[in-house]
Write an enzyme that holds these catalytic residues in place. Structure first.
Site, PDB file in Angstrom:
ATOM      1  N   ASP A  41       0.868  -1.167   0.000  1.00 34.71           N
ATOM      2  CA  ASP A  41       0.000   0.000   0.000  1.00 34.71           C
ATOM      3  C   ASP A  41       0.912   1.226   0.000  1.00 34.71           C
ATOM      4  O   ASP A  41       2.095   1.149   0.360  1.00 34.71           O
ATOM      5  CB  ASP A  41      -0.941  -0.003   1.192  1.00 34.71           C
ATOM      6  CG  ASP A  41      -2.251   0.722   0.899  1.00 34.71           C
ATOM      7  OD1 ASP A  41      -2.261   1.583  -0.004  1.00 34.71           O
ATOM      8  OD2 ASP A  41      -3.261   0.443   1.568  1.00 34.71           O
ATOM      9  N   GLU A  51     -16.761  10.557   4.360  1.00 34.35           N
ATOM     10  CA  GLU A  51     -16.409   9.176   4.677  1.00 34.35           C
ATOM     11  C   GLU A  51     -15.537   8.645   3.548  1.00 34.35           C
ATOM     12  O   GLU A  51     -15.853   8.783   2.372  1.00 34.35           O
ATOM     13  CB  GLU A  51     -17.652   8.289   4.887  1.00 34.35           C
ATOM     14  CG  GLU A  51     -18.521   8.061   3.675  1.00 34.35           C
ATOM     15  CD  GLU A  51     -19.475   6.887   3.860  1.00 34.35           C
ATOM     16  OE1 GLU A  51     -19.321   6.096   4.797  1.00 34.35           O
ATOM     17  OE2 GLU A  51     -20.396   6.765   3.034  1.00 34.35           O
TER      18      GLU A  51
END
Length: 877
Positions: free
Chosen positions: A274, A621
């Site tokens: 990542d 979000e």
């Protein structure tokens, strides 16, 4: 390991000599790796053997440079296609991942992925023809996200297919297969299963958290989707997660990357970190598993992380080899995996040999693809409540009020990691189009959340450039705003999502724009000035830098709050720098503390029916955001209720006693308790994609019968949830939650009704496949779609077992009065028990088998009355 590498190199040497011999005979290839008749791994070994250490390391970062002497073009491994090709200009935008999970339709998932990979291939070859090889222009996609949405507070849960390992596995497998294609020689694109493993928030502490689970939870919940991706879909890439698991950083985990991924499952693709996850190994106050970048690089590669999204490997990996922290042969092994993937994609072969290279660019955002996006949006709709059969609404209604912060907001269609659609249909627009003879009134009604107003483009009458409305726009064909602009004009607003480059003759994606002028407000007050961009941007007000973007890689909004006096002019300058293929820039605002409620109530008072579009937005979000509000924390939520500003709006409209429908647009479950108790109809629409407004209107007014089912549990309160950082599955998801949910996993209503009978479970010996069949009949007065769900439960024998576990499902279409037999074959592993230490136990005994269009045992609004469920206890022999 070193002896194995020596054997591989010896074999490689023979292969290379054979290849070189072939080259000399045919006089066709300068290097053996250029020979398309050799296997990808053979070609990769040959190529890696000819590279210097520095060249090898340079190819192990996401933005790999060219190696001209070997004919290797530069390549950027970073690309996204979560629900459509992302951040690369125009593409077809499908519903967000959680919405596609709500379809429970594996065939649809396959078709969606095929469309996405068609557009990806067409885009890639067009970029290559223009010598563009930057970020979001390659064929290696960091999709899908198959983490388990174990907690509704997680902001990135919207990217997943829900809380269930089996549903996630089935949807993920079909998505991966559709992306990678079925050619026996070449990959269509590379799919990446992420984030491996045991990863689902919190966002703000993901760089330092260390999670623990039992072996039972690891094997039963967190690993199955990844195992299926590898064993069934042959996914070619896996992305390791930011966090630690059992004290090891996931991108430096021997347990996850070596023992499980490669040794146990036989994964032969490559692992990518990542982004900037390797930095977390050694940076202060993070994982602390390494003392330096060199040690971190060595640990990651030795553990199995082949590609670095970040800046750690180069040059630190070279230093690690020189310091003997890692053997160069281990670097070779990692790079062979990476180069083999590029060969499998046909990147070094003539395009005439690669079947996917012939996909025409005309497929991108084509009518056929748009129709599939609309179909996916329709299938994703979940009817949560329909008291008194308020829905479908009559098209003969004279006045409709469409109210709420999501009623006419384009961002709420898209979710995160989205592409650029040609057009976006909001709920207000969809309803207005559906009812050409009715009066359709729109009102915002409220902010999205307290302290988070809905920002809209600053209109031209509030911008001045000399005597004209708007701002002066100067467009430069370079990255420094230098020389004479190619275009100088007055732009009425700064509200651009360029489908084509603004400078027509521009050969690259690099250009800059400078907007200058004045900002003038009609009313005095505190305003939020926002700027949304996908590249680099700076906003100066009265000469001071107030908003600063620095290479955010994806569309992001930043803002500045300031007092404006009515009629006063404020100098404004915007410097925008575009460097990749998704140029967009928007200057936005909202007046804080504005009375939005009064006009919303007035609109509702005029209406025969009210449609309230509530929920969340991807601005609050999502992934690791600098957003801290009441109920929201760094991309996650701290409270799962509908935001307070919207609860106030809902209650005010409810007091009017008008027929009211609530449409939810969100990426995660909401505790909409007041609506569940008082509002007659609730439709869950998720972030539904570019045609979401059309799909919502079709459902509300009866042109489509909804059939989606919840892929997550809707809880009643944050108090129902365990600690966010606890990865133990106790009291989590439908499998282990002991309380009463607001709406359960698998819930969803229809405008028709379905009956189940002829439920049969064949006699089964422990270890054998179990065969289950049932007949489903549409007993209502219109056609409809039903998701047949099959669960098993071992809880009678084992109190620690899940309440029930999904083991099969099928979405079917039935005409009025039509019946269909549905059968399932359930493997022993699916009905087995898993002990706390991870042992898979298959033994004789009682097993509860449940089939229907829902789970059993719920009452009131939590029960899907339009469907049925049957339960049978069987003996495994």
């Amino acid at each position: 390991m070193k002896s194995m590498i020596k054997v591989v190199r010896a074999v490689a040497a023979v292969v290379v000599l054979m290849g070189l011999s072939m080259c000399s005979q045919e006089n066709a290839y300068q290097y053996a790796y250029m020979n398309p008749d050799l296997a990808p791994e053979e070609r990769a070994i040959d190529l890696v053997n000819q590279m210097t250490l520095q060249e090898k390391v340079s190819q192990m970062k996401y933005d790999a440079p060219a190696v001209p002497r070997l004919g290797i073009p530069r390549y950027n491994w970073w690309n996204e296609c979560l629900h459509g090709v992302g951040r690369a200009g125009v593409s077809t935008v499908f519903p967000q991942g959680i919405g596609m999970g709500a379809t429970w339709d594996v065939n649809l998932m396959s078709n969606v992925a095929t469309v996405i990979s068609d557009e990806a291939r067409a885009k890639h070859h067009k970029f290559i023809s223009e010598n563009k090889r930057g970020i979001y222009q390659g064929l290696t996609f960091w999709t899908p996200n198959i983490n388990i949405f174990r907690d509704p507070r997680w902001g990135r849960g919207q990217e997943t297919y829900g809380e269930d390992p089996y549903l996630t596995s089935r949807m993920g497998v079909e998505f991966i297969k559709g992306l990678q294609g079925d050619d026996p020689k070449y990959l269509k694109v590379v799919a990446t299963a992420k984030h491996f493993a045991v990863h689902s928030g919190p966002e703000k502490s993901r760089h330092e958290d260390n999670y623990q689970t039992s072996d039972k939870d690891l094997k039963e919940t967190y690993l199955p989707a990844f195992k299926s991706a590898i064993k069934e879909a042959n996914v070619q890439s896996v992305m390791c997660a930011y966090n630690r698991y059992r004290d090891e950083a996931c991108c430096g985990s021997n347990l996850l990357l070596t023992n499980i991924l490669r040794n146990e499952w036989g994964f032969d693709g490559y692992v990518v970190s990542d982004c900037w996850a390797i930095n977390d190994f050694y940076m202060p106050n993070r994982h602390g598993v390494s003392d330096s970048p060199e040690e971190a690089s060595a640990l990651a590669v030795k553990s199995g992380t082949d590609l670095n999204c970040g800046d750690t490997y180069d040059p630190n990996l070279s230093e690690a080899v020189l310091k003997e922290l890692i053997d160069e042969s281990e670097v070779d092994q990692a790079l062979v995996r990476l180069m083999a993937a590029r060969f499998k994609l046909g990147m070094f072969d003539d395009e005439s040999l690669v079947p996917y290279a012939s996909i025409p660019y005309s497929v991108v955002a084509s009518e056929k693809h748009h129709k599939l996006s609309k179909k996916a949006a329709l299938e994703s709709m979940v009817l949560l409540k329909n008291e008194g059969n308020l829905l479908p609404l009559s098209k003969e209604v004279s006045t409709v009020a469409v109210i709420g912060p999501n009623a006419n907001d384009k961002q709420s269609l898209l979710g995160n990691y989205h592409g650029t659609p040609v057009s976006q249909v909001t709920p207000y627009q969809g309803i207005k189009s559906k009812l050409p003879n009715a009066k359709v009134i729109y009102a915002k009604g409220s902010a999205v959340a307290e302290g988070w107003p809905l920002l809209t483009p600053i209109p031209s009458q509030n911008l001045r450039s000399g005597e004209k409305n708007g701002l002066k726009g100067e467009y430069f064909p370079n990255e420094k705003w230098e020389g004479d602009p190619s275009i100088s004009r007055t732009d009425e607003t700064v509200d651009f999502v360029w489908l084509d480059r603004p400078i027509k003759e521009l050969a690259t994606d690099t250009f800059t724009v400078r907007w200058t002028g004045q900002l003038v407000a009609d009313q005095s007050g505190t305003y939020r000035i926002g700027f949304r961009a996908c590249n680099v941007g700076k906003v100066y007000i009265n000469g001071e830098l107030r908003i600063d973007f620095q290479d955010d890689h994806h569309p992001t909004m930043k803002y500045y709050d300031m007092e404006l006096t009515a009629g006063q002019s404020y100098d404004i300058k915007i410097d925008y720098y575009n460097f990749h293929a998704d140029p967009q820039a928007q200057l936005l605002w909202a007046k804080l503390n504005e009375d939005l409620l009064t006009p919303a109530v007035a609109a509702a008072q005029q209406a025969d029916v009210v449609v309230m579009c509530l929920g969340l937005t991807p601005d609050i979000e999502g992934e690791e955001m600098p957003v801290v509000l009441e109920g929201f924390d760094s991309g996650d939520r701290s409270d799962i209720q509908l935001p307070a500003s919207q609860r106030k709006l809902l209650k005010a409209i409810y007091q009017l006693n008008k027929p009211t429908v609530v449409v939810l647009m969100n990426g995660s479950a909401l505790a909409v308790n007041f609506a569940a108790e008082n509002v007659p109809a609730i439709l869950e629409a998720w972030y539904p994609g570019e045609f979401g407004g059309e799909a919502i209107a079709d459902v509300l007014f009866g042109d489509y019968n909804p059939g989606g089912k919840l892929p997550v549990t809707f809880y009643k309160s944050t108090e129902d949830l365990p600690d966010f950082k606890t990865y133990d599955m106790t009291n989590r998801t439908y499998k282990y939650f002991e309380g009463a949910p607001l709406f359960p996993f698998g819930h969803g209503l229809s405008y028709t009704s379905f009956a189940y009978d002829q439920f049969d479970v064949a006699e089964t010996k422990a270890g054998d496949v179990m065969t289950v069949s049932v007949s489903v009949t549409n007993t209502g007065d219109r056609a409809g779609e039903e998701v047949v769900q099959l669960y098993v439960s071992n809880r009678k024998n084992n109190p620690n077992a899940a309440k029930r576990s999904l083991v099969g499902f099928e979405r079917i279409v039935l005409e009025k009065g039509q019946s269909q037999n549905v059968s399932f074959e359930i493997s022993a592993e699916q009905y087995a028990q898993i002990t706390q230490d991870g042992q898979v136990i298959v033994e004789p005994g009682e097993l509860e088998v449940i089939v229907g269009g829902k789970q059993p045992g719920f009452e009131g609004v939590a029960d899907a009355k339009s469907s049925q469920v049957l339960t049978k206890t069987v003996n495994i022999l």
